[in-house]
Each structure stands twice: as structure tokens, then as C-alpha cells.
Design an enzyme around this catalytic site. Structure first.
Site, PDB file in Angstrom:
ATOM      1  N   CYS A  81       8.320 -38.965  21.732  1.00 51.55           N
ATOM      2  CA  CYS A  81       7.750 -39.099  23.071  1.00 51.55           C
ATOM      3  C   CYS A  81       6.373 -38.422  23.102  1.00 51.55           C
ATOM      4  O   CYS A  81       5.956 -37.800  22.117  1.00 51.55           O
ATOM      5  CB  CYS A  81       8.681 -38.439  24.087  1.00 51.55           C
ATOM      6  SG  CYS A  81       8.696 -36.628  23.985  1.00 51.55           S
TER       7      CYS A  81
ATOM      8  N   HIS B 187      13.945 -31.097  22.598  1.00 56.63           N
ATOM      9  CA  HIS B 187      14.051 -32.341  21.843  1.00 56.63           C
ATOM     10  C   HIS B 187      14.258 -31.982  20.372  1.00 56.63           C
ATOM     11  O   HIS B 187      13.834 -30.917  19.911  1.00 56.63           O
ATOM     12  CB  HIS B 187      12.779 -33.166  21.978  1.00 56.63           C
ATOM     13  CG  HIS B 187      12.591 -33.770  23.329  1.00 56.63           C
ATOM     14  ND1 HIS B 187      11.792 -34.868  23.525  1.00 56.63           N
ATOM     15  CD2 HIS B 187      13.064 -33.434  24.546  1.00 56.63           C
ATOM     16  CE1 HIS B 187      11.794 -35.196  24.808  1.00 56.63           C
ATOM     17  NE2 HIS B 187      12.558 -34.332  25.453  1.00 56.63           N
TER      18      HIS B 187
ATOM     19  N   CYS C  69       6.495 -34.614  22.175  1.00 58.04           N
ATOM     20  CA  CYS C  69       6.750 -34.373  20.758  1.00 58.04           C
ATOM     21  C   CYS C  69       5.573 -34.830  19.896  1.00 58.04           C
ATOM     22  O   CYS C  69       5.220 -34.170  18.920  1.00 58.04           O
ATOM     23  CB  CYS C  69       8.033 -35.054  20.333  1.00 58.04           C
ATOM     24  SG  CYS C  69       9.504 -34.321  21.120  1.00 58.04           S
TER      25      CYS C  69
ATOM     26  N   GLU D   5      12.792 -32.948  17.692  1.00 66.46           N
ATOM     27  CA  GLU D   5      11.560 -32.674  16.953  1.00 66.46           C
ATOM     28  C   GLU D   5      11.022 -31.271  17.242  1.00 66.46           C
ATOM     29  O   GLU D   5      10.593 -30.559  16.328  1.00 66.46           O
ATOM     30  CB  GLU D   5      10.463 -33.690  17.328  1.00 66.46           C
ATOM     31  CG  GLU D   5      10.835 -35.124  17.077  1.00 66.46           C
ATOM     32  CD  GLU D   5      11.396 -35.825  18.309  1.00 66.46           C
ATOM     33  OE1 GLU D   5      11.028 -36.994  18.531  1.00 66.46           O
ATOM     34  OE2 GLU D   5      12.195 -35.219  19.048  1.00 66.46           O
TER      35      GLU D   5
END
Length: 154
Positions: free
Chosen positions: A77, A47, A80, A49
């Protein structure tokens, strides 16, 4: 946030969900960036992040990011959100809320939960209309492509 939007655009053009992230240090200097790369890297943790956090840790030679700010186009999410807490991030700034997996304020609130030992300051809704529009346009295009493929199988 403008740089994060640009990174999200790049991710979308590469077939990824368009999410971009930028980390700046206490002097507001960019030290890391990331864009979604799950499809390209075949990595469920890739992801935006997470990739930005990894780069920031390497740049600062520490996993303690208390004096850093992360700008991301979509509310993080659960994975993260947990990583942001583990990094002891100084401030999270996000664009669009995520009604399906938002783990900062929308669906669940990991930073303020009993399981969080680090209180993460959060500023949500920054450039939200632009962030939301970018995501919605990308998903609409994907749905249109899938419909066309179903109608014209090769």
C-alpha cells in the site's frame, strides 16, 4: 515467497488480512519476517512489511537495507511503499497485485514517481495465483461469516 505465504496463512487464521512478508540479506539468509497484525496489535501501521522492516533494521543495526530483498504476498500500500523507499530496500518481490491500494504498479507507482529519490527494483507477480487465491478465499470466508451473523443474530 513460500515462507511469506505461510505467514499470511497464520495472519488469516488469527483474523487478520492474510499478508506475510520475509526479508533476506545479501546472502539470501532470512533476517526478518512479518505478518499483518493490525487487529491484534490495534495498530494501523502493523502491516506485514512494516513489521518486517523494523525487525530487519534491528537485526542489521541500521535502517539502510540496500542489500536486502523483501518478499511479500500482496503489492504494498502507499504507507508500506513509502517505508520501503525510506529503507532504501534493494529489491521488492511481491505476489498478488492490489487493485484497490497497490502503490507499486497497480493503482499508483510510488517507486517511479518524482517524489522518490530511491529507485526501487521490483519484481511483481511471483506465485501470484497462490497469493491471490489465499486472499480471495479469506475474504469469501469473511463475507460468509458476516452473512451468517446477520441471519442468526444472538
Amino acid at each position: 515467497m513460500a515462507k511469506a505465504l505461510s505467514l499470511a496463512q497464520q495472519a488469516g487464521a488469527a483474523g487478520e488480512v492474510p499478508v506475510g512478508a520475509v526479508i533476506v540479506d545479501r546472502n539470501n539468509q532470512q533476517i526478518a519476517q512479518g505478518e499483518n497484525r493490525r487487529e491484534r496489535d490495534r495498530d494501523p501501521t502493523a502491516h506485514a512489511e512494516i513489521l518486517a522492516l523494523r525487525t530487519a533494521g534491528q537485526a542489521l543495526q541500521t535502517w539502510h537495507l540496500e542489500e536486502c530483498t523483501l518478499y511479500v504476498t500482496l503489492e504494498p500500500c502507499p504507507m508500506c511503499a513509502g517505508a520501503l523507499l525510506q529503507a532504501r530496500l534493494g529489491l521488492l518481490v511481491y505476489g498478488a497485485s492490489d487493485p484497490k491500494t497497490g502503490a507499486i504498479r497497480t493503482v499508483i507507482n510510488i517507486p517511479d514517481s518524482d517524489c522518490s529519490y530511491h529507485r526501487l527494483p521490483v519484481l511483481g507477480g511471483v506465485l501470484e495465483p497462490l497469493c491471490r487465491e489465499q486472499l480471495q478465499a479469506w475474504f469469501a470466508q469473511r463475507r460468509q461469516q458476516h452473512r451468517a451473523q446477520k441471519q442468526n443474530p444472538s
